[in-house]
Enzyme design. Structure first.
Site, short mmCIF file in Angstrom:
data_model
loop_
_atom_site.label_atom_id
_atom_site.label_comp_id
_atom_site.label_asym_id
_atom_site.label_seq_id
_atom_site.Cartn_x
_atom_site.Cartn_y
_atom_site.Cartn_z
N GLU A 1 0.83 -1.22 0.00
CA GLU A 1 0.00 0.00 0.00
C GLU A 1 0.86 1.25 0.00
O GLU A 1 0.57 2.22 -0.68
CB GLU A 1 -0.92 -0.01 1.22
CG GLU A 1 -2.00 1.08 1.20
CD GLU A 1 -1.63 2.37 1.92
OE1 GLU A 1 -2.44 3.30 1.93
OE2 GLU A 1 -0.51 2.48 2.47
N GLU A 2 1.92 1.22 0.81
CA GLU A 2 2.72 2.43 1.04
C GLU A 2 3.50 2.88 -0.19
O GLU A 2 4.05 3.97 -0.21
CB GLU A 2 3.68 2.20 2.22
CG GLU A 2 3.00 1.96 3.57
CD GLU A 2 2.35 3.21 4.15
OE1 GLU A 2 2.44 4.29 3.55
OE2 GLU A 2 1.73 3.09 5.23
CO CO Z 1 -1.59 3.13 5.89
#
Ligand code: CO
Length: 357
Positions: free
Chosen positions: A209-210
């Site tokens: 996600e990051e």
């Molecule tokens: Co997050």
């Protein structure tokens, strides 16, 4: 059933920067494996299905497993390591912090070094620190010593931090609460559902996600949910000098109406607000000027789009070595998510899909 504190400690301490989520996934599977049917996608994300009384609607709960970290880029002749970021760090937050490097020779402790203040020229003092000014120091005196430890370019790095309670009892300090607190909520909800919910719950623990919501983009067309709630450790805004506070630590789950990457299904937000009020759960509403989560990816990468929002647990000092959370916010989020799941039957979800505002 595992208690919430124990889950917070185990999941936040797990090693798992973007692209290296294996240890986190193993933990989550150990928590939910006896309660759900677990599979993986081809990118590493975990899918845990909990069947209720109907296969429709499919309710996706998503939390990301990765934390912000670093990756060794190369070794300087003096034995210092240069690194690239896995996710976004504010470089000054890295200075003088302890890290652990996972190599084929095992885990190695290091500290983020920079030119000491005693040696800084006047112009260097007034300039903001950049990643180029920093290096990882494992206590070696030469590149050969580092190589002998087994450290190589490509090795992942995370903060070396233990999770500890503060004196206020319900507040914990530790790394990676973004988004391991979301993983805790995910695992806890999946453990505590019985078979009576009027839908199918698909718990998804995403990778990467990051670094740009990559796991969520890959998995959304596979899961094809009818509705999605993203569980996030969101940055708290209760710092001194903040004027509009919408994410107070201890203020309860934060339900998001908007961020620049996602306009939530407002009817879904309204349903959550009504549910929180009926159940006496404190909550906060967020209209964010910045930021984004897996929700923006799930919303548009599911064919035809999907009603989505984010429930956030406020995290002070997210994307640093020492975040802070109030465990009561985690508990309230679990209660709220379960109550919302109970309300997401066929009729309600069809209504949300047809009347998103
Ligand atoms: Co997050």
């Amino acid at each position: 059933m595992h208690n919430l504190e124990q889950m917070v400690i185990e999941l936040s301490e797990a090693f798992g920067p973007s692209g290296f989520e294996g240890e986190v996934r193993q933990k989550i599977e150990s928590f939910v494996g006896n309660y759900t049917n677990v599979t993986y996608d081809q990118f590493g994300s975990l899918i845990a299905v909990h069947s209720g009384v109907s296969v429709y609607p499919k309710v996706m709960l998503a939390a990301h497993m990765d934390e912000v970290g670093l990756m060794v880029r190369g070794i300087l002749p003096g034995g210092e390591l240069r690194a690239v970021m896995l996710g976004s760090w504010w470089p000054p937050a890295l200075l003088a912090q302890p890290v652990v490097i996972r190599s084929c020779g095992g885990d190695h402790l290091g500290v983020i070094g920079a030119k000491p203040p005693h040696y800084l020229r006047e112009d260097e003092r007034n300039r903001q620190l950049k990643l180029d000014d920093l290096y990882i120091d494992v206590g070696a005196r030469s590149a050969a010593e580092v190589q002998a430890m087994g450290i190589k370019p490509g090795d992942p790095v995370v903060p070396a931090v233990k999770t500890r309670p503060l004196s206020g009892q319900s507040v914990y300090m530790g790394k990676a609460f973004d988004d391991r607190v979301g993983c805790v909520v995910l695992a806890n909800v999946l453990q505590s559902l019985d078979a009576r919910h009027p839908n199918q719950v698909v718990g998804v623990a995403t990778v990467q996600e990051e670094v740009g919501l990559r796991g969520a983009k890959a998995i959304s067309p596979v899961v094809q949910p009818d509705i999605c709630i993203v569980l996030e450790g969101v940055p708290a805004d209760d710092f001194p000098g903040g004027s509009i506070v919408q994410g107070r630590m201890g203020g309860g789950p934060q339900i998001r109406r908007f961020d620049p990457t996602m306009i939530a299904n407002q009817a879904l937000v309204n349903l959550m607000v009504d549910t929180a009020e009926q159940c006496g759960i404190p909550y906060q509403i967020a209209v964010r000027e910045s930021g984004g989560t897996d929700a923006s990816a799930v919303q548009v990468h599911t064919p035809g789009g999907v009603p989505t929002t984010v429930i956030g647990i406020p995290v002070r000092y997210a994307h640093s070595h020492h975040g802070m959370i109030d465990i009561r916010d985690v508990a309230h989020t679990v209660t709220l998510v379960k109550a919302v799941i109970d309300r997401l039957d066929e009729k309600t979800v069809n209504h949300l899909k047809q009347n998103p505002w």
